[in-house]
Design a protein around this motif. Structure first.
Motif, PDB file in Angstrom:
ATOM      1  N   THR A 196       1.386  13.926  24.612  1.00  0.00           N
ATOM      2  CA  THR A 196       2.433  13.306  24.293  1.00  0.00           C
ATOM      3  C   THR A 196       2.442  12.573  23.004  1.00  0.00           C
ATOM      4  N   GLY A 197       3.869  12.684  22.781  1.00  0.00           N
ATOM      5  CA  GLY A 197       3.596  12.635  21.144  1.00  0.00           C
ATOM      6  C   GLY A 197       4.271  10.747  20.739  1.00  0.00           C
ATOM      7  N   ASN A 198       5.100  10.943  19.773  1.00  0.00           N
ATOM      8  CA  ASN A 198       5.801   9.785  18.933  1.00  0.00           C
ATOM      9  C   ASN A 198       4.791   9.047  18.533  1.00  0.00           C
ATOM     10  N   GLY A 199       3.963   9.274  18.107  1.00  0.00           N
ATOM     11  CA  GLY A 199       2.735   8.587  16.885  1.00  0.00           C
ATOM     12  C   GLY A 199       2.401   7.721  18.164  1.00  0.00           C
ATOM     13  N   ALA A 200       2.139   8.629  20.116  1.00  0.00           N
ATOM     14  CA  ALA A 200       1.552   6.990  20.278  1.00  0.00           C
ATOM     15  C   ALA A 200       2.196   5.994  20.898  1.00  0.00           C
ATOM     16  N   LEU A 201       2.881   5.555  20.779  1.00  0.00           N
ATOM     17  CA  LEU A 201       3.982   4.202  20.933  1.00  0.00           C
ATOM     18  C   LEU A 201       4.176   4.343  22.588  1.00  0.00           C
ATOM     19  N   PHE A 202       4.245   5.085  23.175  1.00  0.00           N
ATOM     20  CA  PHE A 202       3.840   4.982  24.598  1.00  0.00           C
ATOM     21  C   PHE A 202       2.814   5.383  25.073  1.00  0.00           C
ATOM     22  N   LEU A 203       1.985   5.194  25.457  1.00  0.00           N
ATOM     23  CA  LEU A 203       1.225   6.614  25.355  1.00  0.00           C
ATOM     24  C   LEU A 203       0.393   5.843  26.753  1.00  0.00           C
ATOM     25  N   ASP A 204       0.021   4.426  26.577  1.00  0.00           N
ATOM     26  CA  ASP A 204      -0.254   4.193  27.898  1.00  0.00           C
ATOM     27  C   ASP A 204       0.842   4.012  29.086  1.00  0.00           C
ATOM     28  N   VAL A 227      -7.466   5.866  25.118  1.00  0.00           N
ATOM     29  CA  VAL A 227      -6.824   5.621  25.864  1.00  0.00           C
ATOM     30  C   VAL A 227      -6.268   6.538  27.183  1.00  0.00           C
ATOM     31  N   VAL A 228      -6.648   7.680  26.181  1.00  0.00           N
ATOM     32  CA  VAL A 228      -6.630   9.192  27.946  1.00  0.00           C
ATOM     33  C   VAL A 228      -7.592   9.211  28.045  1.00  0.00           C
ATOM     34  N   LEU A 230      -9.932   6.344  29.528  1.00  0.00           N
ATOM     35  CA  LEU A 230      -9.427   4.755  30.085  1.00  0.00           C
ATOM     36  C   LEU A 230      -8.679   5.507  31.398  1.00  0.00           C
ATOM     37  N   SER A 231      -7.153   5.959  31.115  1.00  0.00           N
ATOM     38  CA  SER A 231      -6.598   6.096  31.848  1.00  0.00           C
ATOM     39  C   SER A 231      -6.758   7.321  32.932  1.00  0.00           C
ATOM     40  N   ARG A 232      -7.201   8.125  32.443  1.00  0.00           N
ATOM     41  CA  ARG A 232      -7.721   9.168  33.602  1.00  0.00           C
ATOM     42  C   ARG A 232      -8.357   8.816  34.762  1.00  0.00           C
ATOM     43  N   ALA A 233      -9.276   7.714  34.024  1.00  0.00           N
ATOM     44  CA  ALA A 233     -10.446   7.323  34.866  1.00  0.00           C
ATOM     45  C   ALA A 233     -10.131   6.464  35.284  1.00  0.00           C
ATOM     46  N   GLY A 234      -9.101   5.778  35.578  1.00  0.00           N
ATOM     47  CA  GLY A 234      -8.644   4.484  36.378  1.00  0.00           C
ATOM     48  C   GLY A 234      -8.013   3.009  35.540  1.00  0.00           C
ATOM     49  N   ASP A 238      -8.515  -1.628  30.401  1.00  0.00           N
ATOM     50  CA  ASP A 238      -9.108  -1.503  29.833  1.00  0.00           C
ATOM     51  C   ASP A 238      -8.664  -0.539  28.202  1.00  0.00           C
ATOM     52  N   ALA A 239      -7.664   0.598  29.364  1.00  0.00           N
ATOM     53  CA  ALA A 239      -6.899   1.778  28.895  1.00  0.00           C
ATOM     54  C   ALA A 239      -5.403   0.306  27.593  1.00  0.00           C
ATOM     55  N   HIS A 240      -5.155  -0.594  28.552  1.00  0.00           N
ATOM     56  CA  HIS A 240      -3.839  -0.836  28.089  1.00  0.00           C
ATOM     57  C   HIS A 240      -4.394  -2.165  26.768  1.00  0.00           C
TER      58      HIS A 240
END
Length: 318
Positions: A196-204, A227-228, A230-234, A238-240
């Motif tokens: 994903t792109g968009n400057g990471a605006l919605f990456l979470d 963030v990538v 942490l998200s993949r680790a569930g 922490d990611a948010h």
């Protein structure tokens, strides 16, 4: 190294460094590549929309791509080859792949409107670069003004085995990611990497919808990596939490017209590149704008130590 449908992680969209006279800054290309590798990026994309590719002549574009490929050994290098004509696209793609690029990225022409026009364009683009070259489909309607639905993207991917990745940056686009993953579960779409792109605006939330990682620019790509991961680790909270700390600077960097100036300003402050210059025509960051960015960095440093000790820009050309 070659891109494929299993590619994951964080691929940094790199700006093209220039010096104060508008020349390509080769030393900064090297320092930038070294930085991306050191922090754990899985790849680098050069000559994208934020890479000022239209401001380079054909030989400069080839030279920049080759230098990044040489310097960033071990990373997947994607080269943006979008161009008004297929001859230029073919030449840059072939030079990049011969030099060791992992793949190329192709965006639709802004003039495309109907699904048939879009499908025909990518059919011709693949014919031009060759079906042996793995490529990334860039979906960026906010800038390119081309609307590709999830079903249109599915049609492109199903027709071209060499399309192995979607650079998703529709806005709003969360439902598009969900639709594409649903197609895959139903068996109507083959495996596809989605970064994903968009400057990471919605990456979470994009990660939670099924994205495989990020392919975007931001002055703190370490945050994207974290963030990538942490998200993949569930580790959702922490990611948010980390993402939320950076969101004010991400938002400021996403301003139309001055966004690249903001990004280069911070990257120069961090010593990633030597100058924050853009090649003309370019927008500049005013003294007030720089002060606002400095204020955001001060606030960010309370939550992320990587934003500390950014005092001044060595060699800045604003």
């Amino acid at each position: 190294m070659t891109l494929n449908e299993t590619t994951t992680g964080t691929i940094a969209i790199a700006p093209t460094p220039f010096d104060g006279d508008g020349r390509v800054d080769q030393r900064s290309i090297d320092s930038m590549c070294d930085f991306y590798g050191k922090i754990g990026c899985t790849g680098i994309t050069v000559l994208g929309i934020m890479g000022e590719a239209p401001k380079l002549d054909a030989q400069e574009a080839i030279d920049v791509a080759k230098q990044v490929i040489r310097r960033a050994q071990g990373l997947d290098i994607i080269v943006g080859v979008s161009a008004p004509g297929f001859a230029a696209m073919r030449t840059l793609a072939r030079h990049a792949m011969d030099a060791g690029a992992a793949g190329v990225m192709i965006a639709p022409l802004p003039s495309l409107r109907t699904d048939e026009q879009i499908l025909t364009y990518f059919r011709q683009a693949v014919e031009a670069v060759g079906p042996d070259i793995p490529w990334v489909l860039q979906d960026y309607p906010l800038t390119l003004s081309v609307q590709m639905t999830a079903s249109t993207i599915r049609a492109i991917v199903q027709e071209h085995a060499s399309c192995v990745m979607l650079k998703h940056e529709d806005w709003p686009g969360l439902e598009k990611i969900s639709a594409l993953r649903r197609y895959q579960r139903e068996g109507s779409l083959r495996p596809l990497s989605i970064l994903t792109g968009n400057g990471a605006l919605f990456l979470d939330f994009e990660m939670e919808r099924g994205a495989d990682g990020a392919m975007t620019g931001y002055a703190f790509p370490e945050m994207l990596i974290d963030v990538v991961n942490l998200s993949r680790a569930g580790r959702r909270d922490d990611a948010h939490d980390l993402f939320d700390a950076h969101l004010p600077l991400i938002r400021y960097e996403q301003q139309q017209g001055v966004g690249l100036a903001v990004r280069k300003y911070v990257m120069a402050k961090r010593g990633i590149i030597a100058f924050d210059a853009q090649r003309k025509p370019a927008s500049s960051l005013s003294a007030t704008g720089r002060a606002e960015v400095d204020y955001l960095l001060t606030r960010l440093s309370r939550h992320d130590r990587r934003a500390m000790a950014l005092d001044g820009i060595a060699g800045a050309a604003s």
